[in-house]
Design a protein around this motif. Structure first.
Motif, PDB file in Angstrom:
ATOM      1  N   ALA A 146     -48.910 -74.376 -38.459  1.00  0.00           N
ATOM      2  CA  ALA A 146     -47.800 -73.492 -38.100  1.00  0.00           C
ATOM      3  C   ALA A 146     -47.549 -72.416 -39.144  1.00  0.00           C
ATOM      4  O   ALA A 146     -46.762 -71.500 -38.914  1.00  0.00           O
ATOM      5  N   ASP A 147     -48.203 -72.512 -40.288  1.00  0.00           N
ATOM      6  CA  ASP A 147     -48.002 -71.565 -41.384  1.00  0.00           C
ATOM      7  C   ASP A 147     -48.983 -70.406 -41.228  1.00  0.00           C
ATOM      8  O   ASP A 147     -50.190 -70.609 -41.148  1.00  0.00           O
ATOM      9  N   TRP A 148     -48.459 -69.178 -41.230  1.00  0.00           N
ATOM     10  CA  TRP A 148     -49.326 -68.024 -41.041  1.00  0.00           C
ATOM     11  C   TRP A 148     -50.237 -67.794 -42.235  1.00  0.00           C
ATOM     12  O   TRP A 148     -51.337 -67.237 -42.088  1.00  0.00           O
ATOM     13  N   GLY A 149     -49.820 -68.191 -43.408  1.00  0.00           N
ATOM     14  CA  GLY A 149     -50.722 -68.104 -44.547  1.00  0.00           C
ATOM     15  C   GLY A 149     -51.934 -68.991 -44.360  1.00  0.00           C
ATOM     16  O   GLY A 149     -53.074 -68.587 -44.632  1.00  0.00           O
ATOM     17  N   ALA A 150     -51.716 -70.222 -43.873  1.00  0.00           N
ATOM     18  CA  ALA A 150     -52.831 -71.122 -43.609  1.00  0.00           C
ATOM     19  C   ALA A 150     -53.687 -70.606 -42.451  1.00  0.00           C
ATOM     20  O   ALA A 150     -54.910 -70.791 -42.432  1.00  0.00           O
ATOM     21  N   ARG A 151     -53.073 -69.952 -41.477  1.00  0.00           N
ATOM     22  CA  ARG A 151     -53.846 -69.386 -40.372  1.00  0.00           C
ATOM     23  C   ARG A 151     -54.771 -68.271 -40.872  1.00  0.00           C
ATOM     24  O   ARG A 151     -55.936 -68.179 -40.463  1.00  0.00           O
ATOM     25  N   MET A 152     -54.244 -67.426 -41.746  1.00  0.00           N
ATOM     26  CA  MET A 152     -55.098 -66.381 -42.319  1.00  0.00           C
ATOM     27  C   MET A 152     -56.238 -66.997 -43.131  1.00  0.00           C
ATOM     28  O   MET A 152     -57.377 -66.520 -43.097  1.00  0.00           O
ATOM     29  N   PHE A 153     -55.924 -68.065 -43.847  1.00  0.00           N
ATOM     30  CA  PHE A 153     -56.966 -68.752 -44.612  1.00  0.00           C
ATOM     31  C   PHE A 153     -58.008 -69.343 -43.670  1.00  0.00           C
ATOM     32  O   PHE A 153     -59.212 -69.330 -43.966  1.00  0.00           O
ATOM     33  N   GLY A 154     -57.564 -69.867 -42.530  1.00  0.00           N
ATOM     34  CA  GLY A 154     -58.505 -70.389 -41.546  1.00  0.00           C
ATOM     35  C   GLY A 154     -59.426 -69.304 -41.008  1.00  0.00           C
ATOM     36  O   GLY A 154     -60.618 -69.547 -40.760  1.00  0.00           O
ATOM     37  N   ILE A 155     -58.911 -68.079 -40.849  1.00  0.00           N
ATOM     38  CA  ILE A 155     -59.756 -66.977 -40.376  1.00  0.00           C
ATOM     39  C   ILE A 155     -60.815 -66.634 -41.421  1.00  0.00           C
ATOM     40  O   ILE A 155     -61.971 -66.330 -41.082  1.00  0.00           O
ATOM     41  N   THR A 156     -60.457 -66.679 -42.704  1.00  0.00           N
ATOM     42  CA  THR A 156     -61.481 -66.442 -43.734  1.00  0.00           C
ATOM     43  C   THR A 156     -62.581 -67.490 -43.641  1.00  0.00           C
ATOM     44  O   THR A 156     -63.762 -67.185 -43.832  1.00  0.00           O
ATOM     45  N   GLY A 157     -62.192 -68.742 -43.337  1.00  0.00           N
ATOM     46  CA  GLY A 157     -63.209 -69.779 -43.167  1.00  0.00           C
ATOM     47  C   GLY A 157     -64.095 -69.532 -41.966  1.00  0.00           C
ATOM     48  O   GLY A 157     -65.297 -69.837 -41.983  1.00  0.00           O
ATOM     49  N   LEU A 158     -63.521 -68.952 -40.918  1.00  0.00           N
ATOM     50  CA  LEU A 158     -64.312 -68.622 -39.734  1.00  0.00           C
ATOM     51  C   LEU A 158     -65.306 -67.505 -40.034  1.00  0.00           C
ATOM     52  O   LEU A 158     -66.437 -67.497 -39.525  1.00  0.00           O
ATOM     53  N   MET A 159     -64.921 -66.554 -40.866  1.00  0.00           N
ATOM     54  CA  MET A 159     -65.779 -65.412 -41.186  1.00  0.00           C
ATOM     55  C   MET A 159     -66.826 -65.736 -42.253  1.00  0.00           C
ATOM     56  O   MET A 159     -67.882 -65.101 -42.299  1.00  0.00           O
ATOM     57  N   PHE A 160     -66.518 -66.696 -43.123  1.00  0.00           N
ATOM     58  CA  PHE A 160     -67.410 -66.969 -44.249  1.00  0.00           C
ATOM     59  C   PHE A 160     -68.839 -67.278 -43.797  1.00  0.00           C
ATOM     60  O   PHE A 160     -69.807 -66.683 -44.312  1.00  0.00           O
ATOM     61  N   PRO A 161     -69.090 -68.184 -42.841  1.00  0.00           N
ATOM     62  CA  PRO A 161     -70.479 -68.430 -42.424  1.00  0.00           C
ATOM     63  C   PRO A 161     -71.142 -67.190 -41.825  1.00  0.00           C
ATOM     64  O   PRO A 161     -72.361 -67.016 -41.968  1.00  0.00           O
ATOM     65  N   LEU A 162     -70.368 -66.327 -41.169  1.00  0.00           N
ATOM     66  CA  LEU A 162     -70.980 -65.160 -40.538  1.00  0.00           C
ATOM     67  C   LEU A 162     -71.557 -64.206 -41.573  1.00  0.00           C
ATOM     68  O   LEU A 162     -72.705 -63.758 -41.462  1.00  0.00           O
ATOM     69  N   PHE A 163     -70.762 -63.868 -42.617  1.00  0.00           N
ATOM     70  CA  PHE A 163     -71.314 -62.901 -43.564  1.00  0.00           C
ATOM     71  C   PHE A 163     -72.237 -63.559 -44.581  1.00  0.00           C
ATOM     72  O   PHE A 163     -73.181 -62.933 -45.071  1.00  0.00           O
TER      73      PHE A 163
END
Length: 729
Positions: free
Chosen positions: A173-190
């Motif tokens: 529910a924390d938007w900071g953690a959600r943004m961190f989750g998006i970085t994790g989603l992008m990390f394998p791609l780049f």
């Protein structure tokens, strides 16, 4: 990454993240194995030539150390000379879009040649400058031919993605953690796209390379935007969620502008937006720092977030870019430099999860000082090399000498300020501890102990411990509170919000109070030794008085010529015994003491022809009186009874003893003699009694009769059964 109703448990989301990482890894491995394999490991040299660092499989005819000059097809086709840029790890360092497009075109040309059934490699050695050639048949690239750097990038990407997912599912529910989750989603791609093209043997199809590079740029920009979004939303959300989504979309549009070549050069296409994201994150960190001034938990988490970003990002920049620019060491390959992102992920995860921030605080400041020292050396070295045109060796030596001379004093000064260490050291507090330990009563000791703790830690809340069983000092509430176990004769304490709520307690504070309490125990041991010596001396004096004065009073009783003289000697003997019992007596049950007092009061009232009404509380029977308390109560009762019999001319006297609130004994002495109408004043005896009661935490009060009668006097006194404990309360 928003949880659905069917996948709510953290384990399921971690499984989903693992599947995502495995699919991305399989795709990366598949692409890496699709290229033809020559069996060569090629490296570019600063002179612009390409050297064969290793040869095996199909390329064993080309000796190690040979210079690879060109490629051509054996079935015809143009002779294509090799350039150092052909084996570069990352084409993003090229300055123009024209250079990048040329690089992709050459990759396509090289790939067409190595894809032929047979390819001719033109080479020469350093010993023999005459060109030679070898015709080889490219094979399929085996899994074992993938270098360690390829697997390292895959492992780092998977681990970073799982860390980000773990934090997100626990704080979804924390938007900071959600943004961190998006970085994790992008990390394998780049990271995995870079792993494919950065560990290629020589060439990839041009359109493959362009697509992988574009995917790397897009995921990197979204990654950076999400990272800046963490500071937009954590620890305090500064903007509504729509702004965070707009931030991601905005940098996505910037990627489209770069992909369609709508900017003048790559600096504005993908370098400047990355730099903008870094500056945005740092600026937002400063804003969050100011916003969290009175929230030590948030500030500690923010400190760790910022320092992890500075450490991981700084090491990536220093080892990959700065070392090459300053000429110290060869830059670390980009693939291995991705490992520094794990420092960022670990720090952000610990900050968002708020794991033992009171311990991380110490490491955060250490990292800050280490980074500051490294940046000082780098900055001065860069000035000497770039501005003054020094060579790398002397510039580095001077930088180390100057920064070393200035760093250690500055580090000591900053460490003292940042770590919020107690203003005084334990040995400097010894006079204060001795003063506390040797205070005459417990109430004063407790007050002085509170004053000292307030001066040392300046907490917003300091109160006695109400729960027993604390035997060790420890931290609680994630560093907001410090529990002090009982120290010597002093009770335990709970301190919360140190330095007026501007920081957290740390393990350093625990070690400090442990040392402080050891010194207090030693001081209390000295006081107890002093009291034992004083007690022994009092007992000796009491024995001497009993043997000498008591014997003479007994002689006076037996040799008195009148009854008045005998009675006076008996009263003196009684007072002497009371005084000696206070000095050298033993604790006595309250029931036995009350029996003695009643017998004495009955004897005196009967002699004065006054009726005695005696009333006691049954709860008093269970008490045990210390000698000093028993002596004081006995003297108080005797003084009140003497005043009533001597001055009031009563017909009856009522004495009532009961257990009052707070564990104190309440004594009522009431007579029915005429009270008169003038003001009441305390005589010498009652004034002395009031003073002795006050020294032991007790009180004395005179009460007038009601308005309907002028008869009677009442003396009410309260005395705690444990004067020290009562005073402390």
């Amino acid at each position: 990454m928003v949880p659905s109703s069917g996948l709510r448990t953290p384990t399921r989301w971690l499984v989903v993240a693992m599947v995502y990482c495995v699919v991305a890894a399989i795709a990366a491995i598949g692409l890496a194995l699709q290229t033809p394999w020559l069996g060569l490991r090629l490296v570019a040299e600063p002179s612009g030539v390409v050297r064969v660092a290793d040869s095996r499989g199909p390329g064993t005819d080309v000796p190690m150390g040979a210079l690879l000059l060109a490629l051509s097809r054996t079935d015809g086709g143009a002779y294509l000379p090799l350039e150092a840029q052909d084996v570069m790890e990352e084409p993003d360092i090229l300055d123009t879009y024209t250079a990048i497009d040329r690089f992709f075109d050459r990759q396509q040309s090289l790939h067409e040649r190595v894809s032929a059934p047979e390819v001719r490699l033109h080479w020469r050695t350093d010993d023999d400058p005459s060109p030679r050639f070898s015709d080889i048949r490219p094979g399929s690239r085996p899994l074992t031919a993938l270098p360690a750097m390829f697997w390292f990038q895959l492992g780092v990407a998977i681990l970073g993605c799982l860390i980000a997912t773990w934090v997100w599912v626990l704080r979804s529910a924390d938007w900071g953690a959600r943004m961190f989750g998006i970085t994790g989603l992008m990390f394998p791609l780049f990271a995995m796209s870079a792993a494919v093209y950065s560990t290629r043997e020589l060439a990839l199809p041009g359109h493959w390379f362009a697509a992988l590079s574009g995917l790397n740029h897009l995921s990197s920009l979204v990654y950076g935007a999400a990272f800046a979004g963490i500071f937009f939303a954590y620890p305090k959300r500064l903007v509504p969620p729509q702004v965070l989504i707009g931030l991601l979309l905005g940098f996505g549009l910037w990627w489209l502008v770069s992909a369609f070549r709508l900017t003048d050069n790559p600096d504005w296409g993908f370098r400047f937006p990355i730099f903008t994201e870094l500056l945005l994150a740092m600026g937002l960190a400063v804003v969050q720092w100011r916003q969290s001034r009175d929230r030590p938990h948030d500030r500690a988490a923010l400190r760790w977030l910022t320092l992890s970003l500075m450490t991981g990002g700084g090491l990536f920049i220093v080892t990959h870019i700065v070392t090459a620019s300053l000429g110290w060491l060869p830059p670390i390959p980009q693939g291995y430099a991705f490992g520094f992102f794990l420092i960022i992920y670990a720090g952000v995860a610990l900050g968002l999860r708020r794991y033992r921030l009171f311990e991380l605080d110490l490491w955060a400041y250490r990292l800050l000082l280490w980074i500051g020292g490294a940046l000082a050396v780098l900055g001065l070295d860069a000035v000497l090399i770039l501005a003054l045109d020094w060579s790398a060796g002397p510039a580095l030596g001077v930088s180390l000498w100057v920064c070393g001379a200035l760093y250690f004093p500055a580090r000591q000064w900053l460490w003292a300020r940042l770590m919020h260490q107690p203003r005084l050291r334990p040995h400097e507090l010894l006079p204060d501890l001795v003063q506390i330990a040797f205070s005459p009563d417990r109430r004063k000791r407790e007050q002085q102990w509170d004053t000292l703790l307030q001066r040392l830690f300046d907490p917003l809340e300091l109160k006695p411990l109400t729960t027993p069983g604390h035997t060790a000092h420890d931290l609680s509430e994630e560093g907001l509170a410090l529990t002090l176990a009982p120290c010597g004769s002093l009770g335990g304490r709970l301190l919360r919000f140190p330095d007026r709520g501007r920081r957290l307690f740390s393990p350093l504070d625990v070690r400090f109070v442990s040392a402080l309490c050891k010194l207090m125990d030693q001081a209390e041991a000295g006081r107890e030794a002093h009291e034992r010596g004083a007690q022994e001396e009092r007992r000796r004096i009491a024995r001497d008085i009993h043997d000498d004065v008591g014997a003479r009073l007994l002689m006076l009783i037996h040799s008195a010529t009148t009854p008045q003289q005998a009675e006076l000697a008996r009263v003196a003997m009684t007072d002497l015994r009371t005084a000696l019992s206070a000095i050298d007596g033993q604790p006595m049950p309250m029931g036995d003491a009350m029996a003695d007092w009643r017998a004495e009061a009955h004897q005196r009232c009967e002699a004065a022809h006054v009726a005695l009404e005696w009333e006691t509380d049954a709860a008093l029977e269970t008490l045990t009186l210390e000698p000093r308390v028993r002596s004081l109560l006995e003297r108080a009762l005797r003084e009140c009874l003497t005043n009533a019999l001597k001055h009031a001319a009563p017909r009856s006297i009522q004495i009532r003893l009961r257990l009052a609130g707070g564990g104190s004994i309440e004594l009522h002495v009431h007579d029915d003699g005429p009270s008169g109408t003038g003001p009441w004043t305390l005589g010498r005896g009652l004034r002395g009694l009031e003073q002795r009661l006050a020294e032991q935490g007790g009180t004395l009060m005179l009460q007038r009769p009601g308005p309907d009668t002028l008869a009677g006097h009442t003396v009410v006194l309260h005395l705690p059964t444990d004067p020290g404990a009562k005073a402390a309360q």
